[in-house]
Design a protein around this motif. Structure first.
Motif, mmCIF file in Angstrom:
data_model
loop_
_atom_site.group_PDB
_atom_site.id
_atom_site.type_symbol
_atom_site.label_atom_id
_atom_site.label_comp_id
_atom_site.label_asym_id
_atom_site.label_seq_id
_atom_site.Cartn_x
_atom_site.Cartn_y
_atom_site.Cartn_z
ATOM 1 N N PRO A 96 0.873 -1.319 0.124
ATOM 2 C CA PRO A 96 -0.052 0.069 -0.105
ATOM 3 C C PRO A 96 1.054 1.245 0.040
ATOM 4 O O PRO A 96 1.891 1.396 0.805
ATOM 5 C CB PRO A 96 -0.885 -0.001 1.341
ATOM 6 C CG PRO A 96 -0.483 -1.372 1.781
ATOM 7 C CD PRO A 96 0.747 -1.894 1.101
ATOM 8 N N GLY A 97 0.471 2.064 -0.807
ATOM 9 C CA GLY A 97 1.312 3.277 -0.952
ATOM 10 C C GLY A 97 0.427 4.669 -0.461
ATOM 11 O O GLY A 97 -0.487 4.306 0.407
ATOM 12 N N ASP A 98 0.825 5.840 -0.796
ATOM 13 C CA ASP A 98 0.259 6.864 -0.005
ATOM 14 C C ASP A 98 -1.173 7.252 -0.790
ATOM 15 O O ASP A 98 -1.242 6.810 -1.878
ATOM 16 C CB ASP A 98 1.055 8.202 -0.397
ATOM 17 C CG ASP A 98 2.393 8.017 0.408
ATOM 18 O OD1 ASP A 98 2.494 7.460 1.508
ATOM 19 O OD2 ASP A 98 3.505 8.650 -0.158
ATOM 20 N N ASN A 99 -2.236 7.702 0.016
ATOM 21 C CA ASN A 99 -3.540 8.091 -0.632
ATOM 22 C C ASN A 99 -4.174 7.010 -1.174
ATOM 23 O O ASN A 99 -4.808 6.993 -2.232
ATOM 24 C CB ASN A 99 -3.329 9.268 -1.671
ATOM 25 C CG ASN A 99 -2.694 10.437 -1.001
ATOM 26 O OD1 ASN A 99 -3.004 10.614 0.255
ATOM 27 N ND2 ASN A 99 -1.828 11.297 -1.682
ATOM 28 N N GLY A 100 -4.056 5.715 -0.643
ATOM 29 C CA GLY A 100 -4.726 4.656 -1.140
ATOM 30 C C GLY A 100 -4.030 4.135 -2.659
ATOM 31 O O GLY A 100 -4.474 3.157 -3.275
ATOM 32 N N SER A 101 -2.932 4.369 -2.912
ATOM 33 C CA SER A 101 -2.196 3.930 -4.225
ATOM 34 C C SER A 101 -1.483 2.850 -3.964
ATOM 35 O O SER A 101 -1.369 2.081 -2.642
ATOM 36 C CB SER A 101 -1.214 5.021 -4.685
ATOM 37 O OG SER A 101 -0.380 5.180 -3.953
#
Length: 117
Positions: A96-101
């Motif tokens: 999982p990345g930033d802002n749901g990416s």
């Protein structure tokens, strides 16, 4: 005869800590590659086997496990290599990345030079 797996550790470009469970007579190093926010790639050696050269012949199975509690990352790769011909394994892991990416992180496992000669 192949020896039992060993434990090692390292940190990546962002400071995340990793544990590496590896076969000492096969694994030379583990690299981690991440995409930077600028669009460029960053590759860092995550772990290097402290033994300069293999002390025994690798077995016919390759097994490596990498974990990072910081990122809830946990995978193990195992494959049969009776001829000892595998030199490099690449694994792409999705986190999982930033802002749901989603972020793809690539791990490269490399063998000792000279083992296959």
């Amino acid at each position: 005869m192949a020896r039992h797996n060993r434990e090692g550790s390292g940190a990546d470009q962002r400071g995340f800590e990793y544990a590496v469970n590896y076969q000492p007579d096969w694994l030379k190093l583990v690299k981690v590659t991440r995409q930077l926010e600028t669009g460029r790639q960053s590759t860092k050696t995550l772990f290097r086997n402290p033994v300069n050269k293999p002390e025994g012949e690798p077995g016919d199975r390759i097994r490596t496990r990498i974990t990072s509690h910081d990122q809830a990352l946990d995978f193990q790769v195992g494959l049969s290599d009776p001829r000892g011909a595998v030199k490099r394994i690449r694994i792409t892991y999705t986190l999982p990345g930033d802002n749901g990416s989603l972020e793809e992180v690539e791990f490269t496992l490399e063998t000792e030079e000279g083992v296959l000669d």
